[in-house]
Design an enzyme around this catalytic site. Structure first.
Site, PDB file in Angstrom:
ATOM      1  N   GLU A 174       0.820  -1.232   0.000  1.00 11.05           N
ATOM      2  CA  GLU A 174       0.000   0.000   0.000  1.00 11.05           C
ATOM      3  C   GLU A 174       0.848   1.274   0.000  1.00 11.05           C
ATOM      4  OE1 GLU A 174      -3.063  -0.112   3.039  1.00 11.05           O
ATOM      5  OE2 GLU A 174      -4.139  -1.692   1.993  1.00 11.05           O
ATOM      6  N   GLU A 293      -5.581  -8.374  -0.123  1.00  9.12           N
ATOM      7  CA  GLU A 293      -6.296  -8.011   1.120  1.00  9.12           C
ATOM      8  C   GLU A 293      -7.741  -7.729   0.747  1.00  9.12           C
ATOM      9  OE1 GLU A 293      -4.719  -5.096   3.868  1.00  9.12           O
ATOM     10  OE2 GLU A 293      -2.657  -5.629   3.305  1.00  9.12           O
TER      11      GLU A 293
HETATM   12  O1  AHR Z   1      -5.321  -5.570   7.286  1.00  4.78           O
HETATM   13  C1  AHR Z   1      -5.120  -4.383   8.010  1.00  4.78           C
HETATM   14  C2  AHR Z   1      -4.384  -3.305   7.220  1.00  4.78           C
HETATM   15  O2  AHR Z   1      -5.187  -2.884   6.155  1.00  4.78           O
HETATM   16  C3  AHR Z   1      -3.102  -3.714   6.541  1.00  4.78           C
HETATM   17  O3  AHR Z   1      -2.009  -3.651   7.384  1.00  4.78           O
HETATM   18  C4  AHR Z   1      -2.971  -2.702   5.449  1.00  4.78           C
HETATM   19  O4  AHR Z   1      -2.252  -3.182   4.347  1.00  4.78           O
HETATM   20  C5  AHR Z   1      -4.403  -2.345   5.126  1.00  4.78           C
HETATM   21  O5  AHR Z   1      -4.582  -0.966   5.065  1.00  4.78           O
END
Ligand code: AHR
Length: 507
Positions: A174, A293
């Site tokens: 990210e 994610e």
């Molecule tokens: O999953 C929690 C957080 O969400 C992670 O660390 C990040 O990559 C995302 O913003």
């Protein structure tokens, strides 16, 4: 009130094989995911190495195939060297991502041992926030080089004689996000990712690399970020990542229930951007996507890391999931399946305690949240090939995302066993959906399983440590087969799985 949704299921309409790593998950050094989650020395359910065996049992039952580690935002500040070697010599460090005290008692080698126990493939994230090419290469040398060099011999001296041979590496996390330690512009990140990829491939040409895409499709840079990064990195990476978390906004339940529609559009947008860059480069290679994610997360209730006190393994974002959330998660998995020609990897974030399907407590056995069930059923039964299903459904009006189909359907078929799994969602809260399917098989199907999660009266119900079995999938007999026609009643606000085996020949 009843509405009708029709669709045809034809074994010839194949999208792609079900990608094995579509059922991935994510373990980050965050909250109680590692410490007090998968690893808790001294717990009555833990083994001599500190692994929670009750958690491991649930991970295997969940059907997780791959696990991304060690972050997440954690990765963008982390020094991997702090987490290897004799435990009594490892430093206690500050984790700036989550304002947490990190003892480094669990690191790369413990994670790899755990992946073998859990029978999952590891995906490693390197730190491209505060570190760069050299640290990523040193980590790769430590992990994958057989021996006879500084870092491979360091691994051997740490009691790991064989290389880990980690196949897939994420080039940071990210980095488009201003919250990220070491946040970068797309041009800066594109160059760093490209140079890191080239150097890492010199060490191990067999690895696969994932470039960071946007943190979500609401980022102001979404689209432009992917295009700028891929303009530089297209030829040296194998995947671009997507991240997305969903929650109900305001009182728009319908919009939340249609989260998979948003996921569909997000994936389609990233595919279009990748293909645009491929066209500009005259490349015939289709880049794959790593949706590494995704989940339901009540993010608006999280105050943000700046509000946290420095602690070790605090209770962070341990969202308790409802039936409604389970319906959304089941539907998100359907979106991923539908895009299996391009999405090769997907990781539900996270695995234990932190926005997770599995919860673990110090005093009790680990238990299953509602969202555990659609994941486990899909991972177990979505086998073989994903079939293209184009449901014709009335629309559902939402406040935040416009009109969306009221019902969604996706199907998989295993060419060997000829077993079919149909996954269907009714997004309407007060209307039954009559799903009418025309099956283009040469046999009359036999329904061997029909399970449902949901029903409007259950929408807000959840499991808890005190009542972990309150919500489980329930069997349904609300289906009929008539020759090549299958009719299934979809309860309001529900996710269903119907499994078919070949019955009598229709010839
Ligand atoms: O999953 C929690 C957080 O969400 C992670 O660390 C990040 O990559 C995302 O913003």
């Amino acid at each position: 009130m009843v509405f009708t949704c029709t669709a045809t299921i034809d074994p010839a309409f194949v999208i792609a094989d079900v990608p094995p790593r579509l059922f991935g998950s994510f373990v980050e050094h965050m909250g109680r995911c590692v410490y007090g989650g998968i690893y808790e020395p001294g717990h009555p359910h833990s083994d001599a190495e500190g692994f929670r065996l009750d958690v491991l049992d649930l991970v295997r039952e969940l059907g997780v195939t791959a696990v991304r580690y060690p972050g997440g935002n954690f990765a963008s500040w982390h020094r991997w060297e702090d987490g290897v070697g004799p435990r009594d010599q490892r430093p206690v460090t500050l984790d700036l991502a989550w304002r947490t005290i990190e003892p480094n008692a669990f690191g790369l080698n413990e994670f790899m041992t755990w992946t073998h126990r859990a029978a999952v493939e590891p995906l490693m994230t390197v730190n491209l926030g505060t570190r760069g090419i050299e640290a990523a290469c040193n980590l790769l040398e430590y992990a994958n080089f057989p021996g006879g060099t500084r870092y491979s011999d360091m691994r051997i001296s740490h009691g790991v004689p064989e290389p880990h041979n980690i196949r897939t590496w994420c080039l940071g996390n990210e980095l488009d996000g201003p919250w990220q330690i070491g946040h970068k512009s797309a041009a800066e990140y594109g160059r760093l990712a490209t140079e890191t990829a080239k150097a890492m491939r010199r060490i191990d040409p067999s690895i696969e690399l994932v470039a960071c895409g946007s943190s979500n499709d609401r980022m102001p840079t979404f689209g432009a970020w992917e295009a700028t990064v891929l303009e530089q990195a297209y030829d040296v990476v194998d995947y671009i990542s997507l991240h997305a978390y969903f929650e109900q906004r305001g009182n728009d339940v319908a919009g939340f229930l249609a989260s998979a529609h948003v996921m569909d559009n997000f994936i389609d947008g990233v595919v279009a951007t990748c293909d645009h860059i491929a066209a500009r480069k005259r490349s015939r290679r289709k880049l794959k996507l790593s949706f590494d994610e995704w989940n339901v997360w009540y993010m608006s209730q999280f105050p943000g890391p700046d509000k946290l006190e420095w602690e070790h393994a605090p209770r962070l974002i341990e969202d308790e999931y409802t039936v409604q959330d389970a319906v959304v998660v089941g539907n998100l998995l359907m979106s991923l399946l539908r895009h299996s020609d391009r999405v090769a990897i997907a990781c539900q974030a996270q695995l234990v305690n932190v926005i997770a399907p599995i919860r673990a407590e110090p005093e009790t056995s680990a238990w299953r949240q509602t969202i555990y069930h659609p994941f486990a059923l899909t991972a177990r039964h979505a086998r073989g090939q994903v079939l293209r299903v184009e449901p014709i459904s009335p629309q559902l009006r939402t406040r935040t995302i416009g009109d969306v189909p009221a019902a969604d359907v996706v199907a998989t078929r295993d060419p060997e066993t000829q077993h079919v799994a149909i996954f269907a969602v009714n997004r309407k809260q007060n209307e039954i959906g009559q799903l009418s399917l025309r099956l283009r098989f040469d046999h009359e199907p036999a329904v061997i399983e029909h399970v449902v999660i949901g029903g409007v009266d259950l929408g807000g119900a959840s499991n808890s440590a005190a009542d972990p079995g309150r919500i489980t999938p329930r069997s349904s007999a609300r289906h009929t087969v008539d020759g090549a026609d299958l009719r299934v009643e979809l309860a309001p606000l529900s996710w269903s799985m119907i499994r078919l085996a070949p019955g009598a020949s229709l010839a």
